[in-house]
Design an enzyme around this catalytic site. Structure first.
Site, PDB file in Angstrom:
ATOM      1  N   ASP A  49       0.959  -1.026   0.522  1.00 34.07           N
ATOM      2  CA  ASP A  49      -0.184   0.004  -0.055  1.00 34.07           C
ATOM      3  C   ASP A  49       0.739   1.269   0.056  1.00 34.07           C
ATOM      4  O   ASP A  49       2.527   1.116   0.012  1.00 34.07           O
ATOM      5  CB  ASP A  49      -0.747  -0.351   1.369  1.00 34.07           C
ATOM      6  CG  ASP A  49      -1.913   1.065   1.058  1.00 34.07           C
ATOM      7  OD1 ASP A  49      -2.140   1.321   0.464  1.00 34.07           O
ATOM      8  OD2 ASP A  49      -2.142   1.461   2.570  1.00 34.07           O
TER       9      ASP A  49
ATOM     10  N   ASP B 237      -1.793  -0.874   6.251  1.00 36.51           N
ATOM     11  CA  ASP B 237      -2.004  -0.415   7.643  1.00 36.51           C
ATOM     12  C   ASP B 237      -3.270  -0.710   7.688  1.00 36.51           C
ATOM     13  O   ASP B 237      -3.731   0.518   8.606  1.00 36.51           O
ATOM     14  CB  ASP B 237      -1.317   1.007   7.106  1.00 36.51           C
ATOM     15  CG  ASP B 237      -1.968   2.350   6.234  1.00 36.51           C
ATOM     16  OD1 ASP B 237      -2.339   1.443   5.191  1.00 36.51           O
ATOM     17  OD2 ASP B 237      -2.667   3.058   6.717  1.00 36.51           O
TER      18      ASP B 237
END
Length: 220
Positions: free
Chosen positions: A9, A165
């Site tokens: 990400d 996350d």
């Protein structure tokens, strides 16, 4: 099983942008009469695309947002990033230490990824392998983006490792049949954040990027 591809990400994993973006979104939404705090934005919108954020806010408001809402967010984000954005501590060294292929799979637009990764000096480590939720029908928490990125990289899901996350991102990775590590070391990660990522399906969580190469080398 050995890891052939690490899918990162971007926001909150490569660049420490989540708090900055939350402040911008809260200010812009509140100015339009939809009162949000930065904490509200982190709780509700971390890990999802701006198109999904817009849909959620419009549903709450019961009316459409101005046509230029997303453009205003992008411009305000860029101003904030230009002054304050930093890479996640230790991430460049961790990426360079990996022995496998890598790419970025982010809810952000390709333009945003190139801007933030360019500002922080990380873009050459990934380009041209940048994949955005704008390239698929459904963004995170659906598996579409991770599945698409793996197909483009010609790596089966079982040989992929995702670094995420957000709950939305972890959920998407699990749904795509991929192993996922939860990163809980960004500025937006509060008490209990790692536990939240594990509950969403992360096999393991970590808070220092220096640990990543060893975690990848362990396989799944």
């Amino acid at each position: 099983m050995p890891v052939d591809l690490v899918l990162f990400d971007c926001d909150g994993v490569l660049v420490d942008s989540e708090v900055l973006s939350a402040r911008v979104l809260a200010d812009e939404a509140t100015a339009l009469g939809y009162s949000l705090s930065p904490e509200d934005c982190l709780d509700r919108f971390t890990g999802i695309s701006m198109a999904a954020v817009r849909t959620m806010i419009e549903a709450d408001l019961g009316q459409p947002l101005p046509p230029d809402f997303e453009a205003r967010i992008r411009a305000a984000d860029q101003r904030a990033f230009a002054c304050q954005l930093r890479p996640i501590e230790g991430v460049e060294a961790a990426i360079r230490a990996l022995d496998c292929r890598r790419c970025v799979a982010s809810s952000g637009s390709p333009e945003k990824m190139r801007f933030t990764l360019g500002l922080t000096g990380l873009l050459p480590l990934f380009e041209p392998h940048l994949f955005s939720a704008s390239m698929v029908a459904r963004g995170k928490p659906a598996p579409d983006l991770f599945a698409y990125a793996a197909r483009q990289m010609r790596v089966p899901p079982a040989a992929c490792l995702v670094v995420e996350d957000s709950v939305a991102g972890v959920t998407a990775a699990v749904a795509a049949g991929m192993d996922v590590l939860g990163f809980a070391g960004g500025a937006h990660c509060r008490d209990g954040y790692a536990s939240m990522l594990r509950r969403a399906g992360a096999r393991m969580t970590f808070e220092r990027m220096a640990l990543l190469p060893a975690l990848v080398a362990q396989g799944r």
